[in-house]
Scaffold this motif. Structure first.
Motif, PDB file in Angstrom:
ATOM      1  N   GLN A  69       0.922  -1.259   0.126  1.00  0.00           N
ATOM      2  CA  GLN A  69      -0.086   0.013  -0.022  1.00  0.00           C
ATOM      3  C   GLN A  69       0.706   1.061   0.160  1.00  0.00           C
ATOM      4  N   GLU A  70       0.561   2.150  -0.846  1.00  0.00           N
ATOM      5  CA  GLU A  70       1.204   3.532  -0.972  1.00  0.00           C
ATOM      6  C   GLU A  70       2.787   3.346  -1.230  1.00  0.00           C
ATOM      7  N   GLY A  71       3.077   2.317  -1.991  1.00  0.00           N
ATOM      8  CA  GLY A  71       4.367   1.902  -2.408  1.00  0.00           C
ATOM      9  C   GLY A  71       5.060   2.972  -3.425  1.00  0.00           C
ATOM     10  N   PRO A  72       6.285   2.668  -3.942  1.00  0.00           N
ATOM     11  CA  PRO A  72       6.842   3.466  -4.919  1.00  0.00           C
ATOM     12  C   PRO A  72       6.352   3.298  -6.411  1.00  0.00           C
ATOM     13  N   ALA A  73       6.564   4.193  -7.223  1.00  0.00           N
ATOM     14  CA  ALA A  73       6.310   4.042  -8.626  1.00  0.00           C
ATOM     15  C   ALA A  73       7.106   2.851  -9.444  1.00  0.00           C
ATOM     16  N   ASN A  74       8.208   2.438  -8.731  1.00  0.00           N
ATOM     17  CA  ASN A  74       8.885   1.698  -9.532  1.00  0.00           C
ATOM     18  C   ASN A  74       9.744   0.834  -8.353  1.00  0.00           C
ATOM     19  N   PHE A  75      10.057  -0.543  -8.726  1.00  0.00           N
ATOM     20  CA  PHE A  75      10.992  -1.125  -7.598  1.00  0.00           C
ATOM     21  C   PHE A  75      11.527  -2.319  -8.450  1.00  0.00           C
ATOM     22  N   THR A  76      12.355  -3.055  -7.955  1.00  0.00           N
ATOM     23  CA  THR A  76      13.301  -4.250  -8.434  1.00  0.00           C
ATOM     24  C   THR A  76      12.792  -5.395  -7.740  1.00  0.00           C
ATOM     25  N   VAL A  77      12.205  -6.437  -8.444  1.00  0.00           N
ATOM     26  CA  VAL A  77      11.466  -7.437  -8.117  1.00  0.00           C
ATOM     27  C   VAL A  77      12.421  -8.646  -7.671  1.00  0.00           C
ATOM     28  N   THR A  78      12.225  -8.956  -6.547  1.00  0.00           N
ATOM     29  CA  THR A  78      13.012 -10.084  -5.816  1.00  0.00           C
ATOM     30  C   THR A  78      12.165 -11.357  -5.777  1.00  0.00           C
ATOM     31  N   ALA A  79      11.231 -11.557  -5.996  1.00  0.00           N
ATOM     32  CA  ALA A  79      10.244 -12.907  -5.880  1.00  0.00           C
ATOM     33  C   ALA A  79       9.423 -13.070  -7.032  1.00  0.00           C
ATOM     34  N   SER A  80       9.259 -14.239  -7.569  1.00  0.00           N
ATOM     35  CA  SER A  80       8.370 -14.623  -8.650  1.00  0.00           C
ATOM     36  C   SER A  80       7.133 -14.201  -8.551  1.00  0.00           C
ATOM     37  N   GLY A  81       6.096 -14.222  -9.208  1.00  0.00           N
ATOM     38  CA  GLY A  81       4.938 -14.112  -9.140  1.00  0.00           C
ATOM     39  C   GLY A  81       4.260 -13.232 -10.318  1.00  0.00           C
ATOM     40  N   THR A  82       2.949 -12.857 -10.372  1.00  0.00           N
ATOM     41  CA  THR A  82       2.316 -12.132 -11.282  1.00  0.00           C
ATOM     42  C   THR A  82       1.717 -10.657 -10.592  1.00  0.00           C
ATOM     43  N   TYR A  83       2.180  -9.825 -11.069  1.00  0.00           N
ATOM     44  CA  TYR A  83       2.077  -8.358 -10.355  1.00  0.00           C
ATOM     45  C   TYR A  83       1.300  -7.384 -11.160  1.00  0.00           C
ATOM     46  N   THR A  84       0.618  -6.652 -10.405  1.00  0.00           N
ATOM     47  CA  THR A  84      -0.357  -5.484 -10.933  1.00  0.00           C
ATOM     48  C   THR A  84      -0.116  -4.129 -10.045  1.00  0.00           C
ATOM     49  N   CYS A  85      -0.227  -3.178 -10.641  1.00  0.00           N
ATOM     50  CA  CYS A  85      -0.270  -1.830  -9.667  1.00  0.00           C
ATOM     51  C   CYS A  85      -1.585  -1.162 -10.170  1.00  0.00           C
ATOM     52  N   ASP A  86      -1.756  -0.342  -9.126  1.00  0.00           N
ATOM     53  CA  ASP A  86      -3.212   0.634  -9.031  1.00  0.00           C
ATOM     54  C   ASP A  86      -2.744   2.021  -8.871  1.00  0.00           C
ATOM     55  N   ARG A  87      -3.386   3.006  -9.753  1.00  0.00           N
ATOM     56  CA  ARG A  87      -3.272   4.453  -9.471  1.00  0.00           C
ATOM     57  C   ARG A  87      -4.610   4.844  -9.205  1.00  0.00           C
TER      58      ARG A  87
END
Length: 294
Positions: A69-87
């Protein structure tokens, strides 16, 4: 009147944009670097969320679960998975899959496609990769389970020029060199080829899209906007007519001179009396003169 015309024009443009869905065209996008999908962890993947609103208001989801929640606009992935973001202003992004290996069977051999929009006529390369870029030989490429290319030492398949019939599911297979050589087959990936559009012309009944290469094809998409367009014309006409009538009526009231009771003809005293009843006036101001006239 110029202000009324300008307002009516703005209303028409806004309604037209909403009818075509242009007002909601802006969506949240999830970008990946390096620009390949599916992404693999050994490439040090960076995900970037782009959309309207404050970057610090980005919400991230991993495998469909609320994750940051309220994370940065970009980051380096450290774990596998399916990612989505919400604005907040543009909603949820399309998903981006990140694979890891060798524990995941589908990540031991991966077929990657470019992560940008694939346009007809472009040159596109698919690449077959093993975990941590281990050696893969005798690679074969399949389109809808039909072999479309093979190479003894190469790991890439070039689609040039890209055509609409190149769309579909692709896989790659090959011999992976490790402690023991083994034949592996990648999970399928989907390639979608889009028609490049340079010019969009809107007419009352048709939304006509002119492709970049007009010498090879011309696609006309019936947008079904005829009824909406006529409705907008009618609505704008009603708005403009109402404003014109309103301004004209107000101007007539402003230009109408006040009624002088003493200037009325005296031939019909009853009519003069009725007219005086409809107009505000002070009897004390004109009583003597009126009495003399009567």
């Amino acid at each position: 009147m110029a202000g009324d015309t300008g307002m009516a024009r703005k209303v028409a443009l806004l309604l037209w944009a909403q009818t075509l869905g242009l007002a909601g065209a802006q969506t949240t996008q999830l970008l990946v670097d390096p620009p390949w999908k599916p992404a693999v962890l050994w490439d040090q993947v960076t995900l970037s969320c782009q959309g309207l609103g404050t970057a610090g208001a980005t919400t991230w989801y991993q495998d469909g679960q609320h994750w940051w929640q309220e994370g940065p606009a970009n980051f380096t992935v450290t774990a596998s998975g399916t990612y989505t973001c919400d604005r907040p202003s543009t909603g949820l992004s399309p998903p981006m899959r990140v694979l890891n290996g060798p524990l995941s069977p589908e990540a031991r051999l991966v077929l990657q496609v470019p992560a940008w929009e694939l346009l007809e006529g472009d040159t596109v390369t698919l690449r077959c990769r093993c975990w941590r870029d281990m050696l893969v030989t005798e690679v074969r490429f399949y389109h809808e389970d039909k072999e479309v290319g093979r190479s003894l030492t190469g790991t890439k398949l070039s689609l040039s020029p890209l055509q609409l019939n190149h769309s579909g599911r692709y896989r790659c297979g090959g011999w992976v060199s490790s402690n023991m050589s083994a034949w592996m087959l990648s999970a399928p990936v989907t390639v979608t080829v889009h028609v490049p559009v340079d010019i969009a012309t809107i007419t009352p009944g048709v939304l006509e899209l002119t492709p970049r290469d007009t010498g090879t094809h011309r696609d006309t998409v019936a947008a079904g906007v005829s009824g909406a367009f006529l409705f907008l014309l009618l609505l704008v006409g009603i708005i403009v007519a109402w404003y014109q009538w309103h301004r004209l009526d107000a101007r007539k009231h402003q230009e109408r001179p006040p009624l002088d009771p003493l200037a009325l003809p005296v031939e019909d005293p009853h009519m003069m009396y009725m007219e005086l009843q409809r107009q505000p006036w002070e009897p004390s101001d004109t009583y003597d003169n009126l009495h003399q006239k009567l």
